[in-house]
Design a protein around this motif. Structure first.
Motif, PDB file in Angstrom:
ATOM      1  N   HIS A  21     -11.073   1.698  -4.221  1.00  0.00           N
ATOM      2  CA  HIS A  21     -10.475   1.258  -5.704  1.00  0.00           C
ATOM      3  C   HIS A  21     -11.326   1.125  -6.726  1.00  0.00           C
ATOM      4  O   HIS A  21     -12.600   1.116  -6.598  1.00  0.00           O
ATOM      5  CB  HIS A  21     -10.028  -0.222  -5.196  1.00  0.00           C
ATOM      6  N   GLY A  22     -10.826   1.269  -7.847  1.00  0.00           N
ATOM      7  CA  GLY A  22     -11.606   1.249  -9.210  1.00  0.00           C
ATOM      8  C   GLY A  22     -11.990  -0.280  -9.355  1.00  0.00           C
ATOM      9  O   GLY A  22     -11.714  -1.136  -8.553  1.00  0.00           O
ATOM     10  N   HIS A  23     -12.886  -0.393 -10.280  1.00  0.00           N
ATOM     11  CA  HIS A  23     -13.641  -1.810 -10.547  1.00  0.00           C
ATOM     12  C   HIS A  23     -12.519  -2.796 -10.779  1.00  0.00           C
ATOM     13  O   HIS A  23     -11.490  -2.641 -11.551  1.00  0.00           O
ATOM     14  CB  HIS A  23     -14.433  -1.545 -11.918  1.00  0.00           C
ATOM     15  N   SER A  24     -12.501  -3.690  -9.856  1.00  0.00           N
ATOM     16  CA  SER A  24     -11.620  -4.947  -9.986  1.00  0.00           C
ATOM     17  C   SER A  24     -12.044  -6.204 -10.548  1.00  0.00           C
ATOM     18  O   SER A  24     -13.010  -6.293 -10.931  1.00  0.00           O
ATOM     19  CB  SER A  24     -11.157  -5.188  -8.365  1.00  0.00           C
ATOM     20  N   GLN A  25     -11.284  -7.043 -10.718  1.00  0.00           N
ATOM     21  CA  GLN A  25     -11.260  -8.395 -11.251  1.00  0.00           C
ATOM     22  C   GLN A  25     -12.434  -9.262 -10.296  1.00  0.00           C
ATOM     23  O   GLN A  25     -13.055 -10.060 -10.938  1.00  0.00           O
ATOM     24  CB  GLN A  25      -9.794  -9.309 -11.682  1.00  0.00           C
ATOM     25  N   ALA A  26     -12.038  -8.888  -9.025  1.00  0.00           N
ATOM     26  CA  ALA A  26     -13.261  -9.773  -8.286  1.00  0.00           C
ATOM     27  C   ALA A  26     -14.481  -9.062  -8.458  1.00  0.00           C
ATOM     28  O   ALA A  26     -15.496  -9.696  -8.403  1.00  0.00           O
ATOM     29  CB  ALA A  26     -12.706  -9.237  -6.778  1.00  0.00           C
ATOM     30  N   ALA A  42      -3.328 -10.646  -5.863  1.00  0.00           N
ATOM     31  CA  ALA A  42      -4.085 -11.065  -7.258  1.00  0.00           C
ATOM     32  C   ALA A  42      -5.267 -10.172  -7.167  1.00  0.00           C
ATOM     33  O   ALA A  42      -5.449  -9.544  -6.321  1.00  0.00           O
ATOM     34  CB  ALA A  42      -4.437 -12.617  -7.265  1.00  0.00           C
ATOM     35  N   PHE A  43      -6.365 -10.237  -8.219  1.00  0.00           N
ATOM     36  CA  PHE A  43      -7.442  -9.820  -8.294  1.00  0.00           C
ATOM     37  C   PHE A  43      -7.217  -8.065  -8.238  1.00  0.00           C
ATOM     38  O   PHE A  43      -7.840  -7.492  -7.240  1.00  0.00           O
ATOM     39  CB  PHE A  43      -8.422 -10.282  -7.248  1.00  0.00           C
ATOM     40  N   GLY A  44      -6.496  -7.622  -9.113  1.00  0.00           N
ATOM     41  CA  GLY A  44      -6.176  -6.263  -9.278  1.00  0.00           C
ATOM     42  C   GLY A  44      -7.343  -5.627 -10.141  1.00  0.00           C
ATOM     43  O   GLY A  44      -8.328  -6.112  -9.978  1.00  0.00           O
ATOM     44  N   LEU A  45      -7.125  -4.401 -10.700  1.00  0.00           N
ATOM     45  CA  LEU A  45      -7.846  -3.712 -11.337  1.00  0.00           C
ATOM     46  C   LEU A  45      -8.447  -4.596 -12.689  1.00  0.00           C
ATOM     47  O   LEU A  45      -7.560  -5.087 -13.277  1.00  0.00           O
ATOM     48  CB  LEU A  45      -7.508  -2.426 -11.624  1.00  0.00           C
ATOM     49  N   GLN A  67      -0.381  13.409   0.143  1.00  0.00           N
ATOM     50  CA  GLN A  67       0.142  12.171   0.633  1.00  0.00           C
ATOM     51  C   GLN A  67      -0.933  11.079   0.169  1.00  0.00           C
ATOM     52  O   GLN A  67      -2.030  11.400  -0.138  1.00  0.00           O
ATOM     53  CB  GLN A  67       0.191  12.043   2.290  1.00  0.00           C
ATOM     54  N   VAL A  68      -0.210   9.660  -0.157  1.00  0.00           N
ATOM     55  CA  VAL A  68      -0.998   8.859  -0.466  1.00  0.00           C
ATOM     56  C   VAL A  68      -1.007   7.514   0.520  1.00  0.00           C
ATOM     57  O   VAL A  68       0.102   7.076   0.606  1.00  0.00           O
ATOM     58  CB  VAL A  68      -0.722   8.565  -1.967  1.00  0.00           C
ATOM     59  N   VAL A  69      -1.979   6.951   0.971  1.00  0.00           N
ATOM     60  CA  VAL A  69      -1.864   6.002   2.031  1.00  0.00           C
ATOM     61  C   VAL A  69      -2.892   4.895   1.352  1.00  0.00           C
ATOM     62  O   VAL A  69      -4.257   5.352   1.195  1.00  0.00           O
ATOM     63  CB  VAL A  69      -2.029   6.363   3.484  1.00  0.00           C
ATOM     64  N   HIS A  70      -2.558   3.619   1.679  1.00  0.00           N
ATOM     65  CA  HIS A  70      -3.340   2.577   0.870  1.00  0.00           C
ATOM     66  C   HIS A  70      -3.448   1.210   1.340  1.00  0.00           C
ATOM     67  O   HIS A  70      -2.565   0.712   1.968  1.00  0.00           O
ATOM     68  CB  HIS A  70      -3.326   2.544  -0.607  1.00  0.00           C
ATOM     69  N   THR A  76      -6.213  -2.128  -4.654  1.00  0.00           N
ATOM     70  CA  THR A  76      -6.110  -0.783  -3.961  1.00  0.00           C
ATOM     71  C   THR A  76      -4.571  -0.127  -4.225  1.00  0.00           C
ATOM     72  O   THR A  76      -4.585   0.974  -4.293  1.00  0.00           O
ATOM     73  CB  THR A  76      -6.104  -0.651  -2.237  1.00  0.00           C
ATOM     74  N   THR A  77      -3.666  -0.961  -4.162  1.00  0.00           N
ATOM     75  CA  THR A  77      -2.284  -0.540  -4.591  1.00  0.00           C
ATOM     76  C   THR A  77      -2.233   0.036  -5.870  1.00  0.00           C
ATOM     77  O   THR A  77      -1.652   1.057  -6.058  1.00  0.00           O
ATOM     78  CB  THR A  77      -1.437  -1.772  -4.369  1.00  0.00           C
ATOM     79  N   GLN A  78      -3.017  -0.572  -7.079  1.00  0.00           N
ATOM     80  CA  GLN A  78      -2.738  -0.194  -8.423  1.00  0.00           C
ATOM     81  C   GLN A  78      -3.500   1.128  -8.375  1.00  0.00           C
ATOM     82  O   GLN A  78      -3.169   1.951  -9.202  1.00  0.00           O
ATOM     83  CB  GLN A  78      -3.564  -1.182  -9.106  1.00  0.00           C
ATOM     84  N   THR A  79      -4.476   1.262  -7.722  1.00  0.00           N
ATOM     85  CA  THR A  79      -5.521   2.429  -7.726  1.00  0.00           C
ATOM     86  C   THR A  79      -4.473   3.730  -7.095  1.00  0.00           C
ATOM     87  O   THR A  79      -4.597   4.678  -7.547  1.00  0.00           O
ATOM     88  CB  THR A  79      -6.807   2.223  -6.819  1.00  0.00           C
TER      89      THR A  79
END
Length: 198
Positions: A21-26, A42-45, A67-70, A76-79
Motif C-alpha cells: 500500500h501507499g504511504h499511510s496515515q499510520a 481508519a488510517f487510510g492513505l 485482476q485486483v485482489v487486496h 490497501t483498499t484505497q491503494t
C-alpha cells in the motif's frame, strides 16, 4: 526499488504484481495499526500516499493488471482502488491479505517492529506478545496465490497487501527459511514486485 524473480521450481500459470500500500496515515503517525478494528475503517492513505499512487498510475511501468485482489484494510483498499480505476477493473477483497497482527503492540509506536523482527529471526513460529507467527502469515498469504493459480491462467493479478506479509510471502516463494524474511530489502510504500509467469 522493486524486484522481478521466478521461483525456479514452479511452472507459473499467472503473473503477480505484489504491491505494498501507499504511504499511510499510520506510517505518518509512526503507529502500528494491525487490527481489523482499527485498520479496516481508519488510517487510510496519507497525502504522500495519494501522490505516490497518482505517480505510479500515471507512469505505470508494469504489465497491465487484469485482476485486483487486496487486503480489506482502508490503506490497501484505497491503494487497490487507484489502480483499479485507472485500468477499469473490479476489486476483490481478501481478508487473508491483511496486515500481520502485532498483538500487544497494536496502536503503539512502530519502534517495536525491530523487536518483533529480532524474535522472528530466531523462530518463525513465535507468538511473543501475541504477535501473529511468521509461519501463520506465510500460510495464509501462500494460500491466496495457490488458489489463484488453480482458478485461472494467463492473468496478471495485482495483489495489494502490507509490508510484513508481502516480505514473508516473497521469502516463502523463494523457498528460503521464513526466519530470514527481514534479510531482503524492505518493501517501500507503493512499491511493486513481480513474481510468476514472465
Amino acid at each position: 526499488m522493486s524486484n522481478t524473480f521466478l521461483a525456479a521450481s514452479y511452472h507459473w500459470r499467472n503473473r503477480y504484481l505484489l504491491m505494498r500500500h501507499g504511504h499511510s496515515q499510520a506510517n505518518q503517525q509512526a503507529l502500528i495499526i494491525s487490527s481489523p478494528g482499527r485498520g479496516v475503517e481508519a488510517f487510510g492513505l496519507s497525502t504522500i500516499g495519494e501522490q505516490q499512487l497518482a505517480s505510479a498510475v500515471h507512469a505505470w511501468a508494469w504489465p497491465v493488471p487484469t485482476q485486483v485482489v487486496h487486503s480489506d484494510f482502508l490503506r490497501t483498499t484505497q491503494t487497490a482502488a487507484r489502480v483499479a480505476e485507472a485500468f477499469k477493473l473490479t476489486m476483490t477483497p481478501d481478508k487473508r491479505l491483511r496486515e500481520r497482527s502485532f498483538g500487544e503492540w497494536e496502536g503503539g509506536s512502530d519502534e517495536r517492529y525491530p523487536d518483533v523482527w529480532a524474535l522472528d529471526a530466531q523462530n518463525a513460529d513465535h507468538t511473543t506478545h501475541q504477535v501473529e507467527a511468521v509461519s501463520t502469515v506465510a500460510a495464509r498469504m501462500m494460500t491466496v496465490i495457490e488458489e489463484w493459480e488453480q482458478q485461472c491462467e494467463g492473468e496478471t493479478i495485482l495483489v495489494v497487501s502490507h509490508g510484513d506479509p508481502l516480505q514473508i510471502l516473497l521469502t516463502a516463494l523463494q523457498d528460503r527459511p521464513l526466519t530470514q524474511h527481514r534479510e531482503q530489502p524492505a518493501l517501500l510504500p507503493a512499491s511493486i514486485t513481480q513474481v510468476g509467469a514472465p
